[in-house]
Enzyme design. Structure first.
Site, PDB file in Angstrom:
ATOM      1  N   ASP A 216       0.832  -1.197   0.000  1.00 47.62           N
ATOM      2  CA  ASP A 216       0.000   0.000   0.000  1.00 47.62           C
ATOM      3  C   ASP A 216       0.877   1.261   0.000  1.00 47.62           C
ATOM      4  O   ASP A 216       1.874   1.334   0.721  1.00 47.62           O
ATOM      5  CB  ASP A 216      -0.876  -0.030   1.267  1.00 47.62           C
ATOM      6  CG  ASP A 216      -1.953   1.039   1.264  1.00 47.62           C
ATOM      7  OD1 ASP A 216      -2.797   1.013   0.353  1.00 47.62           O
ATOM      8  OD2 ASP A 216      -1.958   1.887   2.179  1.00 47.62           O
ATOM      9  N   GLU A 267      14.769 -14.597  -0.160  1.00 48.61           N
ATOM     10  CA  GLU A 267      14.961 -15.759   0.725  1.00 48.61           C
ATOM     11  C   GLU A 267      13.812 -16.763   0.578  1.00 48.61           C
ATOM     12  O   GLU A 267      13.900 -17.877   1.107  1.00 48.61           O
ATOM     13  CB  GLU A 267      15.028 -15.306   2.194  1.00 48.61           C
ATOM     14  CG  GLU A 267      16.207 -14.407   2.518  1.00 48.61           C
ATOM     15  CD  GLU A 267      16.048 -13.781   3.897  1.00 48.61           C
ATOM     16  OE1 GLU A 267      15.364 -14.368   4.771  1.00 48.61           O
ATOM     17  OE2 GLU A 267      16.598 -12.683   4.099  1.00 48.61           O
TER      18      GLU A 267
HETATM   19  C1  GLC Z   1      -4.399   2.935  -0.725  1.00 48.87           C
HETATM   20  C2  GLC Z   1      -5.555   1.976  -0.620  1.00 48.87           C
HETATM   21  C3  GLC Z   1      -6.752   2.736  -0.135  1.00 48.87           C
HETATM   22  C4  GLC Z   1      -6.451   3.315   1.212  1.00 48.87           C
HETATM   23  C5  GLC Z   1      -5.161   4.151   1.194  1.00 48.87           C
HETATM   24  C6  GLC Z   1      -4.667   4.437   2.576  1.00 48.87           C
HETATM   25  O1  GLC Z   1      -4.603   3.917  -1.670  1.00 48.87           O
HETATM   26  O2  GLC Z   1      -5.780   1.356  -1.857  1.00 48.87           O
HETATM   27  O3  GLC Z   1      -7.906   1.937  -0.086  1.00 48.87           O
HETATM   28  O4  GLC Z   1      -7.516   4.111   1.637  1.00 48.87           O
HETATM   29  O5  GLC Z   1      -4.136   3.493   0.531  1.00 48.87           O
HETATM   30  O6  GLC Z   1      -4.130   3.296   3.155  1.00 48.87           O
END
Ligand code: GLC
Ligand code: CA
Length: 542
Positions: A216, A267
């Protein structure tokens, strides 16, 4: 006149020919499961790991290679699981660690791989570190976030992506940084304890057999060390962040994190990392997938392009060229849990559905990997979610000005029984209301039906597996008055994917054999094919 835009190879370069086979992820089809909305195993109205496990045979039948599961960790519940309290545990709503192990095992038996989501840019405000940091400004945990001393004004002009300032006050008057909601304080990656803890979390799940992670906000993590003002403000209409946001995103230090994570994955052979990199400049996106960094970075240009042949051609060639320059495959995306469903983006109703079906053929023909968002294979439109039921902080923080993302997150329709098979009979109401008439999209209705969108995806996925020119090899993109052609070449010859994005029926010359069409309205016309607007076809050459 045909304008040839680009020729790009995304297959491993000749220098890499000594490597055994091409790694699985280079041309994988990854199915994204929004866990809360996929399938509810225990009847509380919330999708869970048991529900997903029970539906794995469906995914094997559909023909995808891997499943990416949106965050399943204990969470403060402020942002659909993206406010993580503990990265080495499972939210009781979804099950427990043994359920993840069982999921991985069942998936493996069906030939599927499991990817998890990891959220390194921020934690939940309920995370034990942040609670401790609030309680004691001198604690080591306080050093793992971005705090600033009490003052009238926030430290700089940074804005939250969800609306409002990126700084909020602690009860004792300090400022803390959150580039998303206030319940998602940004972590300070200059503190080595942060990096060490995330590496432990990666290993925790890799030891349980997962095949990797979707990362993310992989373009985040580090911020300008002096917290200088951004030169401009965020515009949600952009393809991604650019120089106007230069102080908050895409700092050079972040690439070292991906090098270290890559070494961790090395790994565990056969594992991979795919980053969410929302930057406007595709070359900057591709830099995250240099050979010693993330294996892939999601390419969002198509997802953000309107139904326009030139825009699609540019998105396609731009990504092929940029990723080609670093030797990484493109990871194509047309839908996810953050954007309106493509049926609705492309106009809704019959037109939107026809276009989404055509776009699916493009997605699954292009060389590289393809990410399919659960429900797109059913042709789901964006659902209307009544305001009182909306959960998304984007809706609430914008005071209702932005609709939010709930409409692409409603439970999937599996069958036409009451509750649509999302939950067992007699279960609680689903966590988000399902629109009236949703049963017309049900898996059970579409599965045996030749003309359904589900059947189209299933056929496309089977052909992609069988035909070496589809999904790997080289692609040449051309565009001519609304007609987009991608000529894919591989060991087994060439296949053209032709998409008519114009307003009138077009003739496709010298078609060869039709492998698949997104509409039943394709007609032969002499030695050509007549392709109606808003449709696509896969044709062999010769
Ligand atoms: C990314 C995710 C989204 C989330 C954001 C904050 O963009 O896809 O759903 O709200 O990160 O974590
Ligand atoms: Ca449940």
């Amino acid at each position: 006149m045909t304008r040839r835009l680009s020729t790009a190879r995304t297959a491993p370069r000749p220098g890499a020919a000594a490597a055994p086979a091409s790694p699985w992820w280079r041309d994988a089809v990854v199915y994204q499961v929004y866990l809360r909305s996929f399938a509810d195993g225990n009847g509380d109205g919330i999708g869970d790991l048991a529900g997903l496990r029970a539906r794995l045979p469906y995914l094997a039948w559909l023909g995808v290679d891997a499943v990416w599961v949106n965050p399943h960790y204990p969470s403060g519940g402020a942002d659909g699981g993206y406010d993580v309290v503990d990265h080495r545990a499972v939210d009781p709503d979804y099950g427990d660690v043994a359920d993840v192990e069982a999921l991985v095992e069942d998936a493996r038996a069906l030939g599927l791989r499991v990817l998890l989501d990891v959220v390194p840019n921020h934690s939940s405000d309920q995370h034990p570190w942040f609670r401790r940091a609030l309680a004691d400004p001198t604690s080591p945990e306080a050093g793992r976030y971005h705090f600033a001393p009490p003052s009238e004004a926030p430290p700089n002009n940074w804005r939250s992506l969800f609306g409002g300032p990126a700084w909020s006050r602690t009860p004792d008057g300090r400022w803390y940084l959150h580039l998303f909601s206030p319940e998602q304080p940004d972590l300070n990656w200059r503190d080595p304890a942060v990096a060490a803890d995330f590496e432990d979390s990666l290993r925790f799940w890799l030891d349980r057999g997962v095949s990797g992670f979707r990362v993310d906000v992989a373009y985040g993590l580090f911020k300008d060390a002096a917290l200088r003002d951004n030169p401009g403000s965020y515009s949600p209409t952009l393809f991604g962040h650019g120089p106007e946001q230069a102080m908050t995103w895409d700092q050079p230090e972040v690439h070292d994190v991906w090098r270290r994570w890559r070494a961790v994955c090395d790994e565990y052979p056969g594992t991979m990392l795919v980053g969410e990199v929302c930057l406007a400049d595709l070359d900057r996106v591709a830099r995250y997938s240099r050979p010693d960094e993330l294996h892939q970075s999601l390419a969002f240009r198509l997802l953000k392009s309107s139904w326009d042949a030139a825009a699609f051609a540019e998105a396609t060639t731009g990504a092929l060229d940029a990723f080609g320059r670093v030797g990484a495959p493109v990871s194509w995306v047309l839908g996810n849990h953050d954007k309106d469903r493509m049926v609705s983006r492309f106009g809704g109703g019959a037109v939107g559905t026809a276009r989404a079906r055509a776009a699916a053929l493009l997605l699954l023909a292009l060389p590289g990997s393809a990410y399919v968002y659960a429900g797109d294979e059913l042709g789901l439109p964006q659902a209307h979610v009544p305001e009182a039921a909306r959960q998304d902080p984007i809706f609430h923080r914008s005071g209702g000005a932005r609709a939010g993302r709930d409409g692409c997150r409603v439970p999937l329709p599996w069958n036409t029984a009451p509750g649509l098979g999302f939950s067992p009979a007699g279960a609680a109401d689903p966590w988000l209301p399902v629109p009236a008439g949703w049963e017309r999209h049900a898996v059970s209705r579409q599965a045996g039906e030749g003309g359904s969108t589900l059947t189209l995806y299933r056929r496309a996925l089977a052909l992609r597996k069988a035909h070496p020119a589809l999904g790997s090899g080289a692609a040449e993109v051309s565009v001519e008055d609304g007609l987009l052609t991608v000529r894919c070449t591989g060991a087994g010859g060439a296949v053209r994917c032709v998409v008519n994005m114009g307003r009138s029926t077009r003739l496709v010359a010298g078609p060869g054999r039709v492998l698949l069409a997104s509409t039943s309205r394709v007609r032969s016309s002499g030695s050509s094919l007549a392709l109606p607007p808003d449709s696509a076809v896969w044709v062999t050459e010769g």
